[in-house]
Design a protein around this motif. Structure first.
Motif, PDB file in Angstrom:
ATOM      1  N   LEU A  56       0.826  -1.207   0.000  1.00 11.46           N
ATOM      2  CA  LEU A  56       0.000   0.000   0.000  1.00 11.46           C
ATOM      3  C   LEU A  56       0.864   1.263   0.000  1.00 11.46           C
ATOM      4  CD1 LEU A  56      -2.759  -1.135   2.505  1.00 11.46           C
ATOM      5  CD2 LEU A  56      -3.069  -0.723   0.060  1.00 11.46           C
ATOM      6  N   GLU A  57       1.963   1.204   0.725  1.00 16.52           N
ATOM      7  CA  GLU A  57       2.896   2.332   0.737  1.00 16.52           C
ATOM      8  C   GLU A  57       3.521   2.519  -0.648  1.00 16.52           C
ATOM      9  OE1 GLU A  57       6.981   3.841   2.948  1.00 16.52           O
ATOM     10  OE2 GLU A  57       6.209   1.849   3.402  1.00 16.52           O
ATOM     11  N   ALA A  58       3.960   1.421  -1.263  1.00 15.14           N
ATOM     12  CA  ALA A  58       4.576   1.476  -2.592  1.00 15.14           C
ATOM     13  C   ALA A  58       3.603   2.005  -3.648  1.00 15.14           C
ATOM     14  CB  ALA A  58       5.092   0.096  -2.991  1.00 15.14           C
ATOM     15  N   GLU A  59       2.315   1.743  -3.453  1.00 17.79           N
ATOM     16  CA  GLU A  59       1.286   2.205  -4.387  1.00 17.79           C
ATOM     17  C   GLU A  59       0.879   3.657  -4.133  1.00 17.79           C
ATOM     18  OE1 GLU A  59      -1.866  -0.650  -3.867  1.00 17.79           O
ATOM     19  OE2 GLU A  59      -0.823  -2.168  -5.053  1.00 17.79           O
ATOM     20  N   GLY A  60       1.478   4.274  -3.117  1.00 18.18           N
ATOM     21  CA  GLY A  60       1.180   5.671  -2.825  1.00 18.18           C
ATOM     22  C   GLY A  60      -0.102   5.877  -2.042  1.00 18.18           C
ATOM     23  N   LEU A  61      -0.603   4.806  -1.421  1.00 19.41           N
ATOM     24  CA  LEU A  61      -1.843   4.904  -0.650  1.00 19.41           C
ATOM     25  C   LEU A  61      -1.598   5.222   0.819  1.00 19.41           C
ATOM     26  CD1 LEU A  61      -3.732   1.869  -2.222  1.00 19.41           C
ATOM     27  CD2 LEU A  61      -3.837   4.270  -2.892  1.00 19.41           C
ATOM     28  N   LEU A  62      -0.370   4.972   1.278  1.00 15.33           N
ATOM     29  CA  LEU A  62      -0.011   5.222   2.673  1.00 15.33           C
ATOM     30  C   LEU A  62       1.253   6.049   2.760  1.00 15.33           C
ATOM     31  CD1 LEU A  62      -0.379   1.708   4.381  1.00 15.33           C
ATOM     32  CD2 LEU A  62      -2.113   3.494   4.163  1.00 15.33           C
ATOM     33  N   ASP A  63       1.311   6.878   3.785  1.00 15.85           N
ATOM     34  CA  ASP A  63       2.539   7.554   4.182  1.00 15.85           C
ATOM     35  C   ASP A  63       3.009   6.893   5.467  1.00 15.85           C
ATOM     36  OD1 ASP A  63       2.991   9.510   2.233  1.00 15.85           O
ATOM     37  OD2 ASP A  63       1.695  10.965   3.238  1.00 15.85           O
ATOM     38  N   VAL A  64       4.315   6.897   5.677  1.00 13.63           N
ATOM     39  CA  VAL A  64       4.884   6.319   6.891  1.00 13.63           C
ATOM     40  C   VAL A  64       5.605   7.413   7.668  1.00 13.63           C
ATOM     41  CG1 VAL A  64       6.523   4.637   7.814  1.00 13.63           C
ATOM     42  CG2 VAL A  64       5.178   4.070   5.800  1.00 13.63           C
ATOM     43  N   ARG A  72      12.232   3.423  21.378  1.00 15.00           N
ATOM     44  CA  ARG A  72      12.129   2.519  20.224  1.00 15.00           C
ATOM     45  C   ARG A  72      11.563   3.301  19.061  1.00 15.00           C
ATOM     46  NH1 ARG A  72       8.489  -2.420  21.379  1.00 15.00           N
ATOM     47  NH2 ARG A  72       8.932  -2.608  19.197  1.00 15.00           N
ATOM     48  N   LEU A  73      11.984   2.935  17.875  1.00 13.42           N
ATOM     49  CA  LEU A  73      11.415   3.552  16.694  1.00 13.42           C
ATOM     50  C   LEU A  73      10.153   2.790  16.300  1.00 13.42           C
ATOM     51  CD1 LEU A  73      14.576   4.276  14.529  1.00 13.42           C
ATOM     52  CD2 LEU A  73      13.291   5.855  15.974  1.00 13.42           C
ATOM     53  N   ARG A  74       9.107   3.524  16.038  1.00 13.15           N
ATOM     54  CA  ARG A  74       7.827   2.902  15.679  1.00 13.15           C
ATOM     55  C   ARG A  74       7.335   3.540  14.385  1.00 13.15           C
ATOM     56  NH1 ARG A  74       3.539   2.881  20.300  1.00 13.15           N
ATOM     57  NH2 ARG A  74       4.764   1.113  20.974  1.00 13.15           N
ATOM     58  N   LYS A  75       6.924   2.681  13.438  1.00 11.65           N
ATOM     59  CA  LYS A  75       6.393   3.169  12.164  1.00 11.65           C
ATOM     60  C   LYS A  75       4.887   3.342  12.265  1.00 11.65           C
ATOM     61  CE  LYS A  75       9.345   1.421   8.486  1.00 11.65           C
ATOM     62  NZ  LYS A  75       9.378   0.565   7.286  1.00 11.65           N
ATOM     63  N   TYR A  76       4.452   4.542  11.996  1.00 16.44           N
ATOM     64  CA  TYR A  76       3.024   4.841  11.950  1.00 16.44           C
ATOM     65  C   TYR A  76       2.604   4.987  10.489  1.00 16.44           C
ATOM     66  CZ  TYR A  76       2.713   5.701  16.958  1.00 16.44           C
ATOM     67  OH  TYR A  76       2.721   5.562  18.328  1.00 16.44           O
ATOM     68  N   TYR A  77       1.473   4.407  10.166  1.00 17.67           N
ATOM     69  CA  TYR A  77       0.945   4.460   8.809  1.00 17.67           C
ATOM     70  C   TYR A  77      -0.282   5.349   8.790  1.00 17.67           C
ATOM     71  CZ  TYR A  77       3.952   0.428   8.248  1.00 17.67           C
ATOM     72  OH  TYR A  77       5.046  -0.403   8.227  1.00 17.67           O
ATOM     73  N   LYS A  78      -0.395   6.156   7.741  1.00 22.04           N
ATOM     74  CA  LYS A  78      -1.600   6.960   7.571  1.00 22.04           C
ATOM     75  C   LYS A  78      -1.909   7.076   6.085  1.00 22.04           C
ATOM     76  CE  LYS A  78       0.411  11.560   7.933  1.00 22.04           C
ATOM     77  NZ  LYS A  78       0.388  12.770   8.730  1.00 22.04           N
ATOM     78  N   LEU A  79      -3.177   7.320   5.800  1.00 23.01           N
ATOM     79  CA  LEU A  79      -3.632   7.392   4.422  1.00 23.01           C
ATOM     80  C   LEU A  79      -3.147   8.665   3.735  1.00 23.01           C
ATOM     81  CD1 LEU A  79      -7.385   6.330   4.767  1.00 23.01           C
ATOM     82  CD2 LEU A  79      -5.487   4.928   3.953  1.00 23.01           C
ATOM     83  N   THR A  80      -2.799   8.517   2.471  1.00 24.19           N
ATOM     84  CA  THR A  80      -2.577   9.676   1.627  1.00 24.19           C
ATOM     85  C   THR A  80      -3.935  10.081   1.061  1.00 24.19           C
ATOM     86  OG1 THR A  80      -2.240   8.307  -0.339  1.00 24.19           O
ATOM     87  CG2 THR A  80      -0.264   8.854   0.963  1.00 24.19           C
ATOM     88  N   GLU A  81      -3.975  11.162   0.313  1.00 25.91           N
ATOM     89  CA  GLU A  81      -5.224  11.553  -0.340  1.00 25.91           C
ATOM     90  C   GLU A  81      -5.688  10.446  -1.289  1.00 25.91           C
ATOM     91  OE1 GLU A  81      -6.721  15.073  -3.296  1.00 25.91           O
ATOM     92  OE2 GLU A  81      -5.316  15.623  -1.709  1.00 25.91           O
ATOM     93  N   LYS A  82      -4.734   9.890  -2.025  1.00 25.62           N
ATOM     94  CA  LYS A  82      -5.038   8.770  -2.933  1.00 25.62           C
ATOM     95  C   LYS A  82      -5.558   7.571  -2.135  1.00 25.62           C
ATOM     96  CE  LYS A  82      -2.731   5.829  -6.365  1.00 25.62           C
ATOM     97  NZ  LYS A  82      -1.445   5.518  -7.022  1.00 25.62           N
ATOM     98  N   GLY A  83      -4.987   7.339  -0.958  1.00 19.96           N
ATOM     99  CA  GLY A  83      -5.423   6.243  -0.094  1.00 19.96           C
ATOM    100  C   GLY A  83      -6.840   6.428   0.413  1.00 19.96           C
ATOM    101  N   THR A  84      -7.193   7.670   0.705  1.00 17.89           N
ATOM    102  CA  THR A  84      -8.555   7.964   1.156  1.00 17.89           C
ATOM    103  C   THR A  84      -9.557   7.649   0.050  1.00 17.89           C
ATOM    104  OG1 THR A  84      -7.738   9.662   2.664  1.00 17.89           O
ATOM    105  CG2 THR A  84     -10.069   9.771   2.061  1.00 17.89           C
ATOM    106  N   GLN A  85      -9.229   8.029  -1.179  1.00 15.04           N
ATOM    107  CA  GLN A  85     -10.120   7.737  -2.305  1.00 15.04           C
ATOM    108  C   GLN A  85     -10.207   6.228  -2.548  1.00 15.04           C
ATOM    109  OE1 GLN A  85     -12.280   9.732  -3.996  1.00 15.04           O
ATOM    110  NE2 GLN A  85     -12.946   7.769  -4.777  1.00 15.04           N
TER     111      GLN A  85
END
Length: 112
Positions: A56-64, A72-85
């Motif tokens: 999903l990240e590679a497809e541009g649907l998520l930002d990290v 500790r380092l923690r990766k948070y995922y959130k939707l891009t505008e494209k991901g919301t659509q």
């Protein structure tokens, strides 16, 4: 067929829907939220979740966003505008699928 196999095709939609409901989430949080919502009916493994998140990240649907939490380092995922659509599209597809399956398995839902 086990429930896990039935759910597998919906994993991306599940992830997108959860991220749409929350500003951002990390992987373990996603797995725990799914277990909580489904009352342990569905348990998403890391082996299924992380490849989907990376895709999903590679497809541009998520930002990290990487944040330091308790040293500790923690990766948070959130939707891009494209991901919301795409979330809107995937939810519509799933609703249509459910409607079709309901018609197939229960005669009272058939349109004739």
């Amino acid at each position: 067929m086990s429930n896990a196999k039935l759910y597998k095709g919906s994993l991306v939609t599940i992830i997108l829907k959860l991220l749409n409901e929350h500003d951002k989430m990390y992987g373990y949080e996603i797995t725990q939220r799914v277990k909580e919502i489904t009352k342990n009916e569905l348990k998403i493994t890391e082996g299924a979740l992380y490849p989907s998140l990376h895709k999903l990240e590679a497809e541009g649907l998520l930002d990290v966003e990487v944040l330091k939490v308790d040293n500790r380092l923690r990766k948070y995922y959130k939707l891009t505008e494209k991901g919301t659509q795409e979330t809107v599209n995937k939810l519509a597809e799933l609703e249509n699928y459910i409607k079709t399956m309901r018609a197939l398995v229960n005669p009272k839902f058939r349109l004739e």
